[in-house]
Scaffold this motif. Structure first.
Motif, PDB file in Angstrom:
ATOM      1  N   PHE A   1      15.752  53.072  48.679  1.00 15.29           N
ATOM      2  CA  PHE A   1      16.667  52.569  48.808  1.00 15.29           C
ATOM      3  C   PHE A   1      17.668  51.793  48.854  1.00 15.29           C
ATOM      4  O   PHE A   1      17.834  50.520  48.243  1.00 15.29           O
ATOM      5  N   ASP A   2      18.104  52.197  50.038  1.00 12.94           N
ATOM      6  CA  ASP A   2      19.375  52.006  50.794  1.00 12.94           C
ATOM      7  C   ASP A   2      18.835  51.050  51.752  1.00 12.94           C
ATOM      8  O   ASP A   2      18.366  51.353  53.214  1.00 12.94           O
ATOM      9  N   HIS A   3      18.287  49.925  51.865  1.00 11.07           N
ATOM     10  CA  HIS A   3      17.417  48.976  52.783  1.00 11.07           C
ATOM     11  C   HIS A   3      18.910  47.745  52.556  1.00 11.07           C
ATOM     12  O   HIS A   3      19.475  47.374  51.826  1.00 11.07           O
ATOM     13  N   ASP A   4      18.487  46.889  53.540  1.00  7.79           N
ATOM     14  CA  ASP A   4      18.836  45.302  53.554  1.00  7.79           C
ATOM     15  C   ASP A   4      17.687  44.809  52.172  1.00  7.79           C
ATOM     16  O   ASP A   4      16.760  44.110  52.016  1.00  7.79           O
ATOM     17  N   LEU A   5      17.714  45.171  50.567  1.00 12.01           N
ATOM     18  CA  LEU A   5      17.642  44.166  50.247  1.00 12.01           C
ATOM     19  C   LEU A   5      18.310  42.861  48.848  1.00 12.01           C
ATOM     20  O   LEU A   5      19.296  43.150  48.925  1.00 12.01           O
ATOM     21  N   ASN A   6      17.540  41.968  48.430  1.00  7.82           N
ATOM     22  CA  ASN A   6      18.236  40.902  47.910  1.00  7.82           C
ATOM     23  C   ASN A   6      18.612  41.554  45.998  1.00  7.82           C
ATOM     24  O   ASN A   6      17.926  41.279  45.638  1.00  7.82           O
ATOM     25  N   TRP A   7      19.773  42.458  46.003  1.00  2.20           N
ATOM     26  CA  TRP A   7      19.790  43.384  44.909  1.00  2.20           C
ATOM     27  C   TRP A   7      20.445  41.371  43.823  1.00  2.20           C
ATOM     28  O   TRP A   7      20.902  40.887  44.181  1.00  2.20           O
ATOM     29  N   ASN A   8      19.442  41.680  42.658  1.00  2.00           N
ATOM     30  CA  ASN A   8      20.301  40.882  41.824  1.00  2.00           C
ATOM     31  C   ASN A   8      20.978  41.668  40.380  1.00  2.00           C
ATOM     32  O   ASN A   8      19.428  42.262  39.941  1.00  2.00           O
ATOM     33  N   ILE A   9      21.963  41.218  40.264  1.00  2.00           N
ATOM     34  CA  ILE A   9      22.490  42.635  38.861  1.00  2.00           C
ATOM     35  C   ILE A   9      22.258  42.010  37.891  1.00  2.00           C
ATOM     36  O   ILE A   9      22.820  41.002  37.192  1.00  2.00           O
ATOM     37  N   VAL A  10      21.396  43.191  36.619  1.00  2.00           N
ATOM     38  CA  VAL A  10      21.595  42.971  35.585  1.00  2.00           C
ATOM     39  C   VAL A  10      22.914  43.676  35.154  1.00  2.00           C
ATOM     40  O   VAL A  10      23.145  45.009  34.784  1.00  2.00           O
ATOM     41  N   HIS A  11      23.499  42.841  33.741  1.00  2.00           N
ATOM     42  CA  HIS A  11      24.336  43.107  33.029  1.00  2.00           C
ATOM     43  C   HIS A  11      24.188  43.159  31.416  1.00  2.00           C
ATOM     44  O   HIS A  11      23.126  42.132  31.463  1.00  2.00           O
ATOM     45  N   GLY A  12      24.660  43.844  31.083  1.00  2.00           N
ATOM     46  CA  GLY A  12      24.746  43.729  29.262  1.00  2.00           C
ATOM     47  C   GLY A  12      23.512  44.386  29.090  1.00  2.00           C
ATOM     48  O   GLY A  12      23.020  45.283  29.993  1.00  2.00           O
ATOM     49  N   ASP A  13      23.561  44.203  28.129  1.00  2.00           N
ATOM     50  CA  ASP A  13      22.165  44.312  26.959  1.00  2.00           C
ATOM     51  C   ASP A  13      21.324  44.240  27.400  1.00  2.00           C
ATOM     52  O   ASP A  13      19.737  44.854  27.294  1.00  2.00           O
ATOM     53  N   SER A  14      21.096  42.315  27.637  1.00  2.00           N
ATOM     54  CA  SER A  14      19.918  41.682  27.950  1.00  2.00           C
ATOM     55  C   SER A  14      19.749  40.791  28.442  1.00  2.00           C
ATOM     56  O   SER A  14      21.375  40.251  28.782  1.00  2.00           O
ATOM     57  N   TYR A  15      18.516  40.141  29.659  1.00  7.00           N
ATOM     58  CA  TYR A  15      19.153  39.115  30.284  1.00  7.00           C
ATOM     59  C   TYR A  15      17.689  38.054  30.597  1.00  7.00           C
ATOM     60  O   TYR A  15      16.292  39.291  30.597  1.00  7.00           O
ATOM     61  N   THR A  16      17.451  36.754  30.284  1.00  8.47           N
ATOM     62  CA  THR A  16      16.453  36.199  30.302  1.00  8.47           C
ATOM     63  C   THR A  16      16.241  36.103  31.940  1.00  8.47           C
ATOM     64  O   THR A  16      16.590  35.631  32.751  1.00  8.47           O
ATOM     65  N   LEU A  17      14.528  36.129  32.421  1.00  9.55           N
ATOM     66  CA  LEU A  17      14.392  36.376  33.870  1.00  9.55           C
ATOM     67  C   LEU A  17      14.261  35.221  33.781  1.00  9.55           C
ATOM     68  O   LEU A  17      13.917  34.289  34.910  1.00  9.55           O
ATOM     69  N   GLU A  18      12.917  34.754  32.472  1.00 13.55           N
ATOM     70  CA  GLU A  18      12.192  33.556  32.569  1.00 13.55           C
ATOM     71  C   GLU A  18      11.908  33.712  31.053  1.00 13.55           C
ATOM     72  O   GLU A  18      12.242  33.719  30.275  1.00 13.55           O
ATOM     73  N   PRO A  19      11.423  32.173  30.627  1.00 15.34           N
ATOM     74  CA  PRO A  19      11.018  31.423  29.695  1.00 15.34           C
ATOM     75  C   PRO A  19       9.782  32.364  29.134  1.00 15.34           C
ATOM     76  O   PRO A  19       9.188  33.070  29.457  1.00 15.34           O
ATOM     77  N   GLY A  20      10.517  33.092  27.835  1.00 15.85           N
ATOM     78  CA  GLY A  20       9.040  34.508  27.694  1.00 15.85           C
ATOM     79  C   GLY A  20       9.977  35.506  28.807  1.00 15.85           C
ATOM     80  O   GLY A  20       8.447  36.886  27.676  1.00 15.85           O
ATOM     81  N   VAL A  21      10.113  35.904  28.727  1.00 12.68           N
ATOM     82  CA  VAL A  21      10.117  37.393  29.550  1.00 12.68           C
ATOM     83  C   VAL A  21      12.001  37.663  30.114  1.00 12.68           C
ATOM     84  O   VAL A  21      12.209  37.098  30.230  1.00 12.68           O
TER      85      VAL A  21
END
Length: 267
Positions: free
Chosen positions: A157-177
């Motif tokens: 995982f130590d690469h040039d990756l487009n990290w998107n950080i999830v914080h807290g207990d939940s995260y709505t990725l898409e409607p219904g996901v």
């Protein structure tokens, strides 16, 4: 959601002692001082979540060179991904009707080496990689120092990756996901609640390796557990979501459970 599907991708088999997966499975006792150990077969899997907005890959499996010295020898001895070389991410996606270029986003349930081994395929791209903040911190802490857990490899995982950080207990990725934080196995395990026309899906992931962790509420073995208290609390969170939604629950490595869902949901 009406058009959302979840397609399961078989990434091969790991052979390991059940004692790692079910705490106390082969513990000795006064009446049975030399119990037999049971080796079992576990599945490594990914999923493709197709929504009207994006095609999302869940986890990336093991590096295909796992058995050729890429994994540290003690780890491969304990958790032998015996057919990793036969399961490249590109080939397994292709067999399911997808290409790497079809993937618009990746969700990492966590960054252990049997989940993060294909992340290199997304290096130097703009594909967003979703990971919980506690997981990314612990992964680097573990891989870059002598502390933490040996199940993290910086080379995954130590690469040039487009990290998107999830914080807290939940995260709505898409409607219904919706992503759900399930610490216990590691500090930053992510599960998911996904709505499909075939019914709801709960990805418990490595919060529950196998059915016994879920149904009987037996923790993972000590070597697979970052925090037993956090694990128990996360288990109750998943069970409450199942009660609320009636969802199918998908475990982290239970081969029989994985097979019971066929190709997936609305797939």
């Amino acid at each position: 959601m009406a058009d959302t599907s979840v397609r399961l991708i078989d990434r091969g088999r790991v052979h390991a002692d059940m004692g790692y997966v079910i705490d106390g499975y082969s513990m000795a006792s006064a009446s049975n001082p030399n119990p037999d150990h049971e080796m079992a077969e576990f599945v490594v899997w990914n999923a493709v979540i197709d929504t009207p907005e994006r095609t999302i890959l869940w986890d990336t499996g093991s590096n295909p060179r796992a058995g050729d010295g890429y994994w540290p020898a003690p780890l491969f001895e304990a958790f032998a991904h015996v057919d990793a070389a036969e399961h490249t991410l590109e080939a397994d996606l292709d067999a399911a009707g997808y290409s790497l270029s079809d993937i618009d986003a990746v969700v990492m349930s966590h960054l252990h080496l049997d989940h993060a081994g294909g992340l290199v395929e997304f290096a130097d791209t703009d594909v967003p990689i979703y990971v919980h903040e506690e997981e990314l911190k612990f992964a680097y802490y573990s891989a870059k120092t002598t502390e933490g857990s040996i199940a993290y490899l910086a080379s995954d995982f130590d690469h040039d990756l487009n990290w998107n950080i999830v914080h807290g207990d939940s995260y709505t990725l898409e409607p219904g996901v919706r992503l759900v934080h399930l610490p216990g196995h590691t500090p930053g395990v992510l599960g998911a609640h996904i709505e499909t026309p075939d019914g709801d899906v709960l990805i418990a992931g490595d919060e529950c390796y196998v059915e016994g962790n879920y149904i009987e509420e037996i923790p993972l073995g000590p070597g697979l557990l970052w925090s037993e208290r956090a694990w128990f609390d996360s288990l109750q969170k998943v069970k409450e979501l199942e009660r609320q939604t009636g969802a199918d629950v998908l475990f982290g490595h239970d081969l029989e459970r994985f097979r019971s869902f066929g190709k997936g949901w609305n797939a």
